[in-house]
Design a protein around this motif. Structure first.
Motif, PDB file in Angstrom:
ATOM      1  N   ASP A 196      -9.680  -3.218  -8.057  1.00  0.00           N
ATOM      2  CA  ASP A 196      -9.729  -2.314  -6.903  1.00  0.00           C
ATOM      3  C   ASP A 196     -11.174  -1.945  -6.565  1.00  0.00           C
TER       4      ASP A 196
ATOM      5  N   ASN B  80      -2.797  -0.007   2.875  1.00  0.00           N
ATOM      6  CA  ASN B  80      -2.178  -0.267   1.574  1.00  0.00           C
ATOM      7  C   ASN B  80      -0.753   0.298   1.512  1.00  0.00           C
TER       8      ASN B  80
ATOM      9  N   MET C 118       0.291  -3.110  -6.496  1.00  0.00           N
ATOM     10  CA  MET C 118       0.124  -2.130  -5.415  1.00  0.00           C
ATOM     11  C   MET C 118       0.371  -0.717  -5.928  1.00  0.00           C
TER      12      MET C 118
ATOM     13  N   TYR D 120      -2.594   0.570  -7.669  1.00  0.00           N
ATOM     14  CA  TYR D 120      -3.640   0.981  -6.740  1.00  0.00           C
ATOM     15  C   TYR D 120      -3.480   2.470  -6.432  1.00  0.00           C
TER      16      TYR D 120
END
Length: 162
Positions: free
Chosen positions: A17, A34, A75, A78
């Motif tokens: 990231d 995102n 994801m 993140y």
């Protein structure tokens, strides 16, 4: 839950990231994008499982399922980093074994990320994603390996100006 392995995955995800942020730091809508990507990735994962395709005679491809599942966990991590949350072993999830109900629940919760930047929300999503994987017969070992493989692909792409 193998917290040592999960924390290694999480640390590697945070490192990747960081590389993304260096490349795309001027994108003021990165968080919102995102959120959309997470919803899309959930759709791609569900599509590969074929759980809603009652008309289909084709069997799901386990490798494709694992690849898409790894995208979802990546994801999710993140957002863990975004909210400064650590992985723990609480593993709380909704009390249902109905896969379609859990998928609907996940879509609703991921949609809330646009407005609600709460650590308990992303933890709820994470543990319900893990639970969904359990119900679909995905072992912890399989998902950890799939995420590790996905991280290697992401790193290759980042190093090749993909």
């Amino acid at each position: 839950m193998d917290l040592i392995s999960w924390n290694k995955i999480y640390e590697n995800n945070k490192r990747l990231d960081g590389i993304f942020y260096q490349k795309y730091q001027n994108d003021v809508e990165i968080y919102e994008k995102n959120c959309i990507e997470f919803l899309v990735e959930l759709g791609e994962f569900i599509n590969e499982t074929k759980i809603f395709k009652y008309w289909s005679i084709k069997k799901p491809d386990k490798e494709k399922i694992l690849d898409e599942y790894a995208d979802n966990i990546t994801m999710c991590l993140y957002f863990y980093r975004e909210f400064n949350v650590m992985i723990d072993d609480r593993y709380l999830h909704i009390e249902s074994t109905n896969i379609l109900e859990i998928v609907n629940y996940l879509y609703q919760k991921i949609s809330l990320l646009f407005e609600n930047k709460a650590s308990n929300l992303i933890q709820d999503i994470f543990y319900n994603l893990l639970y969904l994987g359990d119900l679909l017969g995905i072992s912890e070992k399989e998902i950890l390996e799939a995420i590790d493989k996905k991280h290697k692909i992401i790193e290759e792409r980042l190093n090749s100006n993909y």
